[in-house]
Structure formats: structure tokens, C-alpha cells
Design an enzyme around this catalytic site. Structure first.
Site, PDB file in Angstrom:
ATOM      1  N   LYS A 191      -1.212  -9.352   2.978  1.00 18.12           N
ATOM      2  CA  LYS A 191      -0.428  -8.870   4.122  1.00 18.12           C
ATOM      3  C   LYS A 191      -1.283  -7.882   4.912  1.00 18.12           C
ATOM      4  O   LYS A 191      -2.026  -7.115   4.304  1.00 18.12           O
ATOM      5  CB  LYS A 191       0.858  -8.182   3.654  1.00 18.12           C
ATOM      6  N   GLU A 207       9.470  -4.146  10.252  1.00 20.31           N
ATOM      7  CA  GLU A 207       9.872  -2.863   9.652  1.00 20.31           C
ATOM      8  C   GLU A 207      10.355  -1.884  10.712  1.00 20.31           C
ATOM      9  O   GLU A 207       9.707  -1.701  11.752  1.00 20.31           O
ATOM     10  CB  GLU A 207       8.697  -2.227   8.881  1.00 20.31           C
ATOM     11  N   GLU A 227      -1.264  -5.340   8.684  1.00 19.15           N
ATOM     12  CA  GLU A 227      -0.443  -4.743   9.738  1.00 19.15           C
ATOM     13  C   GLU A 227      -1.050  -5.008  11.111  1.00 19.15           C
ATOM     14  O   GLU A 227      -2.272  -5.089  11.249  1.00 19.15           O
ATOM     15  CB  GLU A 227      -0.310  -3.229   9.510  1.00 19.15           C
ATOM     16  N   ASP A 240      -1.122  -6.135  -0.169  1.00 22.40           N
ATOM     17  CA  ASP A 240      -1.443  -5.494   1.112  1.00 22.40           C
ATOM     18  C   ASP A 240      -2.939  -5.288   1.261  1.00 22.40           C
ATOM     19  O   ASP A 240      -3.615  -4.853   0.324  1.00 22.40           O
ATOM     20  CB  ASP A 240      -0.785  -4.101   1.167  1.00 22.40           C
ATOM     21  N   ASP A 264       0.837  -1.204   0.000  1.00 21.63           N
ATOM     22  CA  ASP A 264       0.000   0.000   0.000  1.00 21.63           C
ATOM     23  C   ASP A 264       0.874   1.257   0.000  1.00 21.63           C
ATOM     24  O   ASP A 264       0.364   2.383  -0.033  1.00 21.63           O
ATOM     25  CB  ASP A 264      -1.024  -0.007   1.139  1.00 21.63           C
ATOM     26  N   SER A 265       2.202   1.063  -0.022  1.00 21.11           N
ATOM     27  CA  SER A 265       3.115   2.196  -0.252  1.00 21.11           C
ATOM     28  C   SER A 265       2.865   2.800  -1.628  1.00 21.11           C
ATOM     29  O   SER A 265       3.379   3.876  -1.933  1.00 21.11           O
ATOM     30  CB  SER A 265       4.571   1.726  -0.145  1.00 21.11           C
TER      31      SER A 265
HETATM   32  O1  KIV Z   1       3.549  -1.085   1.598  1.00 26.64           O
HETATM   33  C1  KIV Z   1       4.700  -1.526   1.522  1.00 26.64           C
HETATM   34  O2  KIV Z   1       5.411  -1.339   0.529  1.00 26.64           O
HETATM   35  C2  KIV Z   1       5.206  -2.287   2.648  1.00 26.64           C
HETATM   36  C3  KIV Z   1       6.650  -2.597   2.673  1.00 26.64           C
HETATM   37  C4  KIV Z   1       7.431  -1.380   2.943  1.00 26.64           C
HETATM   38  C5  KIV Z   1       6.973  -3.698   3.613  1.00 26.64           C
HETATM   39  O3  KIV Z   1       4.465  -2.623   3.518  1.00 26.64           O
END
Ligand code: KIV
Length: 308
Positions: free
Chosen positions: A136, A205, A138, A106, A67-68
Site C-alpha cells: 500500500k 481515510e 499513499e 505499507d 505504518d501506524s
Molecule cells: O497505517 C495504517 O494503519 C493505515 C490505516 C489506518 C489505513 O494506513
């Protein structure tokens, strides 16, 4: 691994086209850690587009549709505004662009925290829409029940603890985590809780290195470090960060290239050539063949220098 693709001709009815190679699976990734030792570290990078996925795929074991993309693609301040639809669109593109890596997508903020059932609905939607193999999410201990709920229903999960960017409004910043004893203990405890819940991998992280080492020893899951430790079972970076796309990055980013400079130079050269009318040049233009001259409408003949 070799970057030369081998054609996998063992096709199935579901996918009748031969693939360049067989895709890795979640159990294969899990199987890398034997008795607490990962002889071959897991290589993970982020990808948001099909073309980037194509370029990274042969070098990676896992591709993360992170989600980056909020900051990298959409110019947003944080990951909070990211939607399920955004993740599904980019996730599907990355699956289309890859043959080898396990693709992990994510779960965006707000799509899973409320209940295990809500998380299942969102995760199932992501897997159906994208063809990815895992999601994924959090959060540590507080998400353990949800992780167990998903895993028991056939959805592989990667956890994410330490610096968790979706919690930016609680954390107040992106500084490294675990500087107090209590926080260090909590991070290791979070990793253990996710491991016991069945997460097959856990992103650590922005944590102090001893925490990453302790967590890696404490869990069966593959730990994937980002600003953590080379002793994690694998590493992940945001691809655009490691390519040098941005001027400012976190301390834990190593730049392997200077792509921003290269784009700037290419755009400058292009702009100059357009302004001086040297682009497009002869190599980029279509001209009528001389033998076809009778087919050229008279109005075009003089423009082509064939005024006869
Ligand atoms: O969103 C993302 O790119 C991430 C990584 C930095 C692990 O969660």
C-alpha cells in the site's frame, strides 16, 4: 465467514505442510465488486505481530501491516521515521501468523516517492522479505504513474487517499479532508487516477461521507473506508484502536473492547500477588515427586520439606 478452520490438504512442493485453509487472493478480493456493487464488504484490520494475525485472520479478508505501527508499537510521533526494515520484520511476522487473509504491507515514507523504479525496488524487497501479496502506498494522481509501473510488473497495489498521514508535515494535522469543493473534487480525482493506474483497492481515510460515496461509485477498485462511509466496499481500522488500547482516538474509531482497562487490572493483580508472595502458587511450581525422593540432592531436601 465461519471461524472454524478446514484443513487444506492439497499441498504443493513449495509448501509441503497442510495448511488450515486456502489463502484468499487479490483477484478474489477484486472480484467482490461486480458492476459497481460489493455484495460482501471487505473486512480489513491492521496487524503487526504473528499472534495478533493468528487471532484476526479467520475474521478478516485482508490484514494490513500499517505504518501506524510507528505510533502503536514504537511510540513514535508520526509515521515519517518508519523504515523498510521495520515494515519487513512485522510483515513477515503477520504472514507467518495468518493462513487466510491477503496480507498488505505499507510502503514507508521515503521508500517509493522519488521514482517508479525506486518504488519497484522497495516493493519487490517487501514482497520477497515478507511473503505478503500486496503493498500500500499513499498519494493520488501524483502516484498514478508509480502504481501503473508496479502493477504492470506483477506487484498488486492498494492506494490511499484523503487523509494521508505520511503527508502530515504538509497537511499540518489529522483533520478530515475534503471540506472545500476543490479538495473534495481532488480526492475523487485522486481515487479515479489510482483506479485507472490499476490499484486493486483504495483506502479512503478521513473524508466527508459524500466524497467516499462518490469515489466508491466512480472506481472499479474496492474502496476501503476508515472515517469515510459504510457505503465503501470495505472497512479498515487500526486493531489496537478498536480494541480500546488507547485513551484518545480519532472520531471515526469505534471501540469494540476495553483492552487497556483489562491489561491495567491484570497487571495490578499480578503486582499485588508478587508483593504479597502469593504468586507463584502451587499450580505454577515444580516439586519433586515423593517417589523420587532418593534422587533429590540432600541440600534440597530440607527446602522441600523432606528433611529425612
Ligand atoms: O497505517 C495504517 O494503519 C493505515 C490505516 C489506518 C489505513 O494506513
Amino acid at each position: 465467514m465461519s471461524t472454524t478452520f478446514k484443513l487444506d490438504t492439497s499441498t504443493s512442493r513449495a509448501n509441503p505442510r497442510p495448511q488450515p485453509m486456502r489463502r484468499l487472493s487479490v483477484p478474489k478480493i477484486q472480484g467482490r465488486k461486480v458492476d459497481g456493487v460489493t455484495a460482501e464488504p471487505v473486512v480489513m484490520l491492521t496487524a503487526y505481530t504473528a499472534r495478533t494475525a493468528q487471532l484476526l485472520d479467520a475474521h478478516c479478508d485482508m490484514l494490513l501491516v500499517g505504518d501506524s505501527l510507528a505510533q502503536v508499537i514504537y511510540g513514535l510521533d508520526s509515521t515519517i521515521p518508519v523504515t523498510l526494515e521495520m515494515m519487513c520484520n512485522h510483515g513477515a511476522a503477520v504472514v507467518r501468523g495468518s493462513y487466510h487473509s491477503v496480507v498488505v504491507v505499507d510502503m514507508p515514507f521515503g521508500s517509493y516517492e522519488a521514482s517508479p523504479e525506486k518504488a519497484y525496488e522497495s516493493a519487490a524487497h517487501i514482497l520477497k522479505e515478507t511473503g505478503a501479496a500486496a503493498v500500500k502506498l499513499e498519494g493520488g494522481e501524483v502516484m498514478a504513474e508509480t502504481v501503473a509501473f508496479l502493477v504492470q510488473r506483477g506487484i498488486p497495489v492498494v492506494g490511499h487517499v484523503g487523509l494521508t498521514p505520511q503527508a502530515i508535515n504538509v497537511l499540518g494535522g489529522y483533520a478530515a479532508r475534503g471540506r472545500s469543493d476543490a479538495e473534495a473534487k481532488k480526492i475523487v480525482g485522486d481515487a479515479v487516477a489510482l483506479d485507472q493506474a490499476g490499484a486493486f483497492a483504495i483506502v479512503l481515510e478521513g473524508v466527508l461521507e459524500p466524497i467516499a460515496i462518490e469515489a466508491t461509485k466512480a472506481v472499479k477498485a474496492i474502496t476501503i473506508g476508515i472515517g469515510a462511509s459504510a457505503q465503501c466496499d470495505g472497512q479498515v481500522l487500526v486493531t489496537e484502536d478498536m480494541l480500546g488500547m488507547f485513551d484518545r482516538t480519532a472520531r471515526f474509531v469505534k471501540r469494540y473492547h476495553n483492552i487497556a482497562e483489562q491489561i491495567d487490572q491484570a497487571a495490578q493483580q499480578y503486582a499485588g500477588e508478587v508483593r504479597e508472595r502469593s504468586f507463584p502458587g502451587p499450580d505454577q511450581l515444580y516439586q519433586p515427586k515423593n517417589s523420587d525422593i532418593s534422587l533429590i540432592p540432600p541440600i534440597l531436601r530440607s527446602a522441600c520439606g523432606n528433611g529425612q
